[in-house]
Design a protein around this motif. Structure first.
Motif, PDB file in Angstrom:
ATOM      1  N   VAL A  31       0.858  -1.192   0.000  1.00 10.45           N
ATOM      2  CA  VAL A  31       0.000   0.000   0.000  1.00 10.45           C
ATOM      3  C   VAL A  31       0.887   1.232   0.000  1.00 10.45           C
ATOM      4  O   VAL A  31       1.805   1.348   0.823  1.00 10.45           O
ATOM      5  N   ILE A  32       0.635   2.140  -0.934  1.00 12.66           N
ATOM      6  CA  ILE A  32       1.320   3.424  -0.976  1.00 12.66           C
ATOM      7  C   ILE A  32       0.342   4.486  -0.499  1.00 12.66           C
ATOM      8  O   ILE A  32      -0.684   4.739  -1.143  1.00 12.66           O
ATOM      9  N   ALA A  33       0.653   5.096   0.638  1.00  7.43           N
ATOM     10  CA  ALA A  33      -0.205   6.144   1.212  1.00  7.43           C
ATOM     11  C   ALA A  33       0.652   7.365   1.535  1.00  7.43           C
ATOM     12  O   ALA A  33       0.625   7.890   2.646  1.00  7.43           O
ATOM     13  N   LEU A  34       1.413   7.809   0.543  1.00  9.09           N
ATOM     14  CA  LEU A  34       2.313   8.929   0.730  1.00  9.09           C
ATOM     15  C   LEU A  34       1.532  10.245   0.755  1.00  9.09           C
ATOM     16  O   LEU A  34       0.492  10.365   0.110  1.00  9.09           O
ATOM     17  N   GLY A  35       2.049  11.220   1.491  1.00 15.61           N
ATOM     18  CA  GLY A  35       1.395  12.516   1.559  1.00 15.61           C
ATOM     19  C   GLY A  35       2.407  13.647   1.610  1.00 15.61           C
ATOM     20  O   GLY A  35       3.388  13.584   2.357  1.00 15.61           O
ATOM     21  N   LEU A  36       2.175  14.672   0.790  1.00 16.31           N
ATOM     22  CA  LEU A  36       3.019  15.862   0.812  1.00 16.31           C
ATOM     23  C   LEU A  36       2.520  16.820   1.880  1.00 16.31           C
ATOM     24  O   LEU A  36       1.317  17.052   2.000  1.00 16.31           O
ATOM     25  N   HIS A  37       3.441  17.392   2.629  1.00 15.39           N
ATOM     26  CA  HIS A  37       3.049  18.303   3.697  1.00 15.39           C
ATOM     27  C   HIS A  37       3.724  19.668   3.512  1.00 15.39           C
ATOM     28  O   HIS A  37       3.138  20.573   2.943  1.00 15.39           O
ATOM     29  N   TYR A  86       5.535  11.757  -4.921  1.00 17.85           N
ATOM     30  CA  TYR A  86       4.600  10.793  -5.503  1.00 17.85           C
ATOM     31  C   TYR A  86       5.220  10.056  -6.686  1.00 17.85           C
ATOM     32  O   TYR A  86       5.093   8.832  -6.795  1.00 17.85           O
ATOM     33  N   SER A  87       5.906  10.782  -7.561  1.00 15.77           N
ATOM     34  CA  SER A  87       6.438  10.139  -8.762  1.00 15.77           C
ATOM     35  C   SER A  87       7.682   9.301  -8.455  1.00 15.77           C
ATOM     36  O   SER A  87       7.709   8.092  -8.712  1.00 15.77           O
ATOM     37  N   ARG A  88       8.696   9.923  -7.874  1.00 18.19           N
ATOM     38  CA  ARG A  88       9.934   9.187  -7.601  1.00 18.19           C
ATOM     39  C   ARG A  88       9.726   8.108  -6.555  1.00 18.19           C
ATOM     40  O   ARG A  88      10.241   6.986  -6.686  1.00 18.19           O
ATOM     41  N   VAL A 140      -0.537  18.401  -7.981  1.00 13.32           N
ATOM     42  CA  VAL A 140      -1.404  17.759  -8.979  1.00 13.32           C
ATOM     43  C   VAL A 140      -0.562  17.153 -10.098  1.00 13.32           C
ATOM     44  O   VAL A 140      -0.827  16.038 -10.558  1.00 13.32           O
ATOM     45  N   ARG A 141       0.470  17.870 -10.529  1.00 11.22           N
ATOM     46  CA  ARG A 141       1.369  17.298 -11.538  1.00 11.22           C
ATOM     47  C   ARG A 141       2.003  16.013 -11.027  1.00 11.22           C
ATOM     48  O   ARG A 141       2.131  15.026 -11.771  1.00 11.22           O
ATOM     49  N   GLU A 142       2.392  16.024  -9.758  1.00  9.93           N
ATOM     50  CA  GLU A 142       2.978  14.823  -9.171  1.00  9.93           C
ATOM     51  C   GLU A 142       1.970  13.671  -9.138  1.00  9.93           C
ATOM     52  O   GLU A 142       2.314  12.521  -9.386  1.00  9.93           O
ATOM     53  N   ARG A 143       0.723  13.985  -8.809  1.00 11.64           N
ATOM     54  CA  ARG A 143      -0.306  12.945  -8.791  1.00 11.64           C
ATOM     55  C   ARG A 143      -0.505  12.352 -10.186  1.00 11.64           C
ATOM     56  O   ARG A 143      -0.661  11.129 -10.331  1.00 11.64           O
TER      57      ARG A 143
END
Length: 218
Positions: free
Chosen positions: A79-85, A93-95, A144-147
């Motif tokens: 499961v990937i549940a990464l979050g930018l803060h 998200y991409s790398r 959004v670009r990263e998503r």
């Protein structure tokens, strides 16, 4: 099931680890509906887990191939549940997702669930949702670009992927039970979901082939 969680110290990750432990205990006592889970939490700082339970903890950056590869070792699902803060311009998200997918390929692991969002087309439905999404994109264009990059990495990967796209997550108790994840964006603007409810949906779909290669909207 051996489950590895990236972003384990975040709100979704911690809720998932707690619920997986409850399922594990219920399974062992013959009282739970879910199957037992052994969990690996991948975190940058183990102290941020607090009292969140995990069978195994691997520390390191999600950009670090060595720690990521160690975290997915023996996993049945990831499961990937990464979050930018703070820094929403970083390529988390991409790398990060590319590193995880590469490690999964190396170990022959196929099942992947990604927690994303529904704040950009084609994942917003209805005029209010489109307006809210447009405002979100203006304020958070790098994220959004990263998503979108994350979406591309996941959907062309070797994995049996599912992307869950909640619209509004909260710790507040819900007054009504959540609907099952839908195959299309919901018509109303915001569908409120607790982190625990999202975690339950993740566990529910882990071994469901009907959810493979699909976007789902809690």
């Amino acid at each position: 099931m051996n489950l590895t969680v990236f972003g384990a110290s975040g709100r979704t990750g911690q809720a998932l680890l707690h619920l997986a432990r409850e399922h594990d205990h219920g399974h062992g006592q013959g009282q739970g509906q879910g199957q037992g889970h052994r969990t690996t939490a991948h975190v940058r700082d183990a102290a941020r887990l607090g009292d969140t339970p995990a069978t195994r903890v691997v520390t390191g950056s999600v950009f670090d191939t060595v720690s990521v590869t160690e975290a997915v070792r023996d996993a049945d699902a990831v499961v990937i549940a990464l979050g930018l803060h703070r820094d929403r311009t970083t390529a988390l998200y991409s790398r990060g997702t590319a590193t995880v997918v590469g490690a999964m390929r190396q170990h022959g692991i196929r099942r992947l669930v990604v927690v994303s969002e529904a704040a950009y087309p084609p994942h917003a439905r209805g005029p209010l949702a489109h307006t809210a999404a447009a405002l979100y994109r203006l304020a958070n264009a790098p994220a959004v670009r990263e998503r979108r990059l994350q979406d591309s990495i996941v959907t062309i990967s070797h994995t049996d992927w599912t992307i869950l796209r909640p619209t509004l997550l909260t710790h507040r108790p819900s007054r009504r039970p959540p609907s099952p994840p839908a195959p299309r964006p919901r018509a109303h603007t915001f569908s409120r979901l607790t982190y625990r409810q999202l975690a339950a949906q993740i566990l529910d779909i882990l071994d469901d082939p009907a959810t493979y290669h699909r976007n789902l909207y809690p």
